[in-house]
Design a protein around this motif. Structure first.
Motif, mmCIF file in Angstrom:
data_model
loop_
_atom_site.group_PDB
_atom_site.id
_atom_site.type_symbol
_atom_site.label_atom_id
_atom_site.label_comp_id
_atom_site.label_asym_id
_atom_site.label_seq_id
_atom_site.Cartn_x
_atom_site.Cartn_y
_atom_site.Cartn_z
ATOM 1 N N GLY A 135 -19.835 97.451 -88.700
ATOM 2 C CA GLY A 135 -19.169 98.118 -89.821
ATOM 3 C C GLY A 135 -20.077 98.612 -90.930
ATOM 4 N N THR A 136 -21.228 97.973 -91.133
ATOM 5 C CA THR A 136 -22.121 98.440 -92.203
ATOM 6 C C THR A 136 -22.775 99.769 -91.849
ATOM 7 O OG1 THR A 136 -23.928 97.085 -91.319
ATOM 8 C CG2 THR A 136 -22.604 96.135 -93.114
ATOM 9 N N SER A 137 -22.688 100.189 -90.593
ATOM 10 C CA SER A 137 -23.240 101.475 -90.166
ATOM 11 C C SER A 137 -22.221 102.609 -90.266
ATOM 12 C CB SER A 137 -23.734 101.381 -88.720
ATOM 13 O OG SER A 137 -24.755 100.429 -88.605
ATOM 14 N N LEU A 138 -20.977 102.285 -90.613
ATOM 15 C CA LEU A 138 -19.928 103.304 -90.717
ATOM 16 C C LEU A 138 -19.960 103.951 -92.098
ATOM 17 C CD1 LEU A 138 -16.999 101.319 -89.037
ATOM 18 C CD2 LEU A 138 -18.662 102.845 -87.951
ATOM 19 N N ARG A 139 -19.504 105.203 -92.156
ATOM 20 C CA ARG A 139 -19.440 105.919 -93.435
ATOM 21 C C ARG A 139 -18.052 106.468 -93.632
ATOM 22 N NH1 ARG A 139 -22.862 102.978 -94.269
ATOM 23 N NH2 ARG A 139 -25.055 103.399 -94.267
ATOM 24 N N PRO A 140 -17.390 106.219 -94.732
ATOM 25 C CA PRO A 140 -17.763 105.203 -95.722
ATOM 26 C C PRO A 140 -17.629 103.805 -95.123
ATOM 27 C CG PRO A 140 -15.559 106.014 -96.183
ATOM 28 C CD PRO A 140 -16.086 106.828 -95.037
ATOM 29 N N ILE A 141 -18.307 102.847 -95.701
ATOM 30 C CA ILE A 141 -18.282 101.474 -95.198
ATOM 31 C C ILE A 141 -16.891 100.878 -95.436
ATOM 32 C CG2 ILE A 141 -19.232 99.162 -95.511
ATOM 33 C CD1 ILE A 141 -21.875 100.456 -96.307
ATOM 34 N N PRO A 142 -16.288 100.281 -94.402
ATOM 35 C CA PRO A 142 -14.983 99.614 -94.609
ATOM 36 C C PRO A 142 -15.081 98.563 -95.717
ATOM 37 C CG PRO A 142 -15.455 99.818 -92.271
ATOM 38 C CD PRO A 142 -16.704 100.219 -92.999
ATOM 39 N N PRO A 143 -13.999 98.340 -96.460
ATOM 40 C CA PRO A 143 -14.056 97.554 -97.691
ATOM 41 C C PRO A 143 -14.292 96.052 -97.550
ATOM 42 C CG PRO A 143 -11.792 98.189 -97.219
ATOM 43 C CD PRO A 143 -12.656 98.884 -96.229
ATOM 44 N N GLY A 144 -13.871 95.436 -96.469
ATOM 45 C CA GLY A 144 -13.943 93.978 -96.387
ATOM 46 C C GLY A 144 -15.304 93.468 -95.958
ATOM 47 N N GLU A 145 -15.887 92.627 -96.798
ATOM 48 C CA GLU A 145 -17.195 92.045 -96.491
ATOM 49 C C GLU A 145 -17.040 90.851 -95.563
ATOM 50 O OE1 GLU A 145 -19.546 91.226 -99.931
ATOM 51 O OE2 GLU A 145 -19.087 93.159 -100.833
ATOM 52 N N SER A 146 -18.130 90.513 -94.882
ATOM 53 C CA SER A 146 -18.157 89.392 -93.954
ATOM 54 C C SER A 146 -19.406 88.571 -94.197
ATOM 55 C CB SER A 146 -18.171 89.919 -92.518
ATOM 56 O OG SER A 146 -18.402 88.872 -91.607
ATOM 57 N N LYS A 147 -19.388 87.331 -93.752
ATOM 58 C CA LYS A 147 -20.600 86.513 -93.834
ATOM 59 C C LYS A 147 -21.610 86.943 -92.768
ATOM 60 C CE LYS A 147 -18.702 82.768 -91.016
ATOM 61 N NZ LYS A 147 -18.381 81.367 -90.951
ATOM 62 N N HIS A 148 -21.149 87.736 -91.793
ATOM 63 C CA HIS A 148 -22.041 88.288 -90.770
ATOM 64 C C HIS A 148 -22.600 89.609 -91.287
ATOM 65 C CE1 HIS A 148 -20.671 85.257 -87.962
ATOM 66 N NE2 HIS A 148 -19.431 85.556 -88.321
ATOM 67 N N LYS A 149 -23.881 89.783 -91.150
ATOM 68 C CA LYS A 149 -24.606 90.894 -91.755
ATOM 69 C C LYS A 149 -24.001 92.279 -91.492
ATOM 70 C CE LYS A 149 -29.183 92.969 -91.853
ATOM 71 N NZ LYS A 149 -30.513 92.958 -91.251
ATOM 72 N N GLU A 150 -23.663 92.591 -90.244
ATOM 73 C CA GLU A 150 -23.217 93.940 -89.901
ATOM 74 C C GLU A 150 -21.701 94.113 -89.849
ATOM 75 O OE1 GLU A 150 -25.467 96.051 -86.818
ATOM 76 O OE2 GLU A 150 -26.602 94.193 -86.581
ATOM 77 N N VAL A 151 -20.957 93.030 -89.849
ATOM 78 C CA VAL A 151 -19.500 93.094 -89.691
ATOM 79 C C VAL A 151 -18.821 93.511 -90.990
ATOM 80 C CG1 VAL A 151 -17.427 91.714 -89.212
ATOM 81 C CG2 VAL A 151 -19.492 91.373 -87.845
ATOM 82 N N ARG A 152 -17.810 94.373 -90.859
ATOM 83 C CA ARG A 152 -16.955 94.747 -91.999
ATOM 84 C C ARG A 152 -15.506 94.679 -91.537
ATOM 85 N NH1 ARG A 152 -19.470 95.121 -97.037
ATOM 86 N NH2 ARG A 152 -17.800 96.471 -97.657
ATOM 87 N N TYR A 153 -14.615 94.388 -92.492
ATOM 88 C CA TYR A 153 -13.195 94.222 -92.191
ATOM 89 C C TYR A 153 -12.353 95.269 -92.905
ATOM 90 C CZ TYR A 153 -14.618 89.506 -90.765
ATOM 91 O OH TYR A 153 -15.229 88.437 -90.167
ATOM 92 N N LEU A 154 -11.185 95.504 -92.319
ATOM 93 C CA LEU A 154 -10.154 96.319 -92.936
ATOM 94 C C LEU A 154 -8.866 95.524 -92.839
ATOM 95 C CD1 LEU A 154 -9.085 98.998 -94.117
ATOM 96 C CD2 LEU A 154 -8.698 99.747 -91.757
ATOM 97 N N ASP A 155 -8.326 95.096 -93.975
ATOM 98 C CA ASP A 155 -7.055 94.365 -94.002
ATOM 99 C C ASP A 155 -5.929 95.372 -94.181
ATOM 100 O OD1 ASP A 155 -8.574 92.088 -93.817
ATOM 101 O OD2 ASP A 155 -8.345 91.519 -95.915
#
Length: 181
Positions: A135-155
């Motif tokens: 997820g950190t490579s997506l543009r725009p970056i999805p809003p939800g942060e994760s404790k994993h470096k590259e993972v992003r969440y969308l609730d």
């Protein structure tokens, strides 16, 4: 000195013989019996086995590859979340026609066969959480942060899915190296 051996009681044996004599004999003629009401009988009759909902309403679906377990998961999603699941699945399939599907850890996963997984989702009490593994490579970056470096969440809460933005993220994510789980 002669050793004494204990005498065996014949009371139990006599009872067994009397009980057997009272039972009807089997004639070898088979009669049709009704199927039992267990899980196999329900499946044979075309009735689906009820799906257990885990904490937060997440369906407990056996892990499996392909579309069938994913559709079973979506069908078991409670309330308005089922519609969100159908929409997410349709957008992913439309955006990535050759997508590979599976259910792992009671969540649908989507990826490119041999390349790994790029997105999954999971039911919670008040929302559906979408996970973008890169997820950190997506543009725009999805809003939800994760404790994993590259993972992003969308609730996604009820009636809050931006389908155009989600489709764009799915297209981008599918072109990145997938997560090998």
């Amino acid at each position: 000195m002669a050793s004494k051996t204990p005498k065996k009681s014949t009371k139990g044996a006599a009872k067994r013989v009397a009980t057997k004599a009272a039972q009807p004999r089997k004639t070898g003629v088979k009669t049709k019996s009704r199927p039992k009401a267990g899980p196999k009988a329900r499946q044979a009759e075309g009735q689906a086995k009820p799906v257990k909902l885990l904490s937060g309403g997440n369906p407990q679906i056996a892990k499996g590859e392909g579309d069938a377990p994913v559709q079973a998961y979506i069908a078991a999603m409670p309330g308005w979340k089922q519609d969100i699941g159908r929409r997410l699945d349709a957008i992913i399939v439309r955006s990535v026609p050759n997508v590979h599907k599976a259910v792992k850890w009671n969540s649908p996963f989507y990826g490119i066969d041999g390349e790994g997984w790029f997105v999954s989702f999971h039911v919670f009490t008040r929302y559906v959480k979408v996970t973008f593994f890169r997820g950190t490579s997506l543009r725009p970056i999805p809003p939800g942060e994760s404790k994993h470096k590259e993972v992003r969440y969308l609730d996604i809460h009820e009636d809050e899915l931006d389908e155009l933005q989600f489709a764009e993220w799915v297209k981008q994510a599918s072109q990145l190296p997938g997560e090998k789980l």
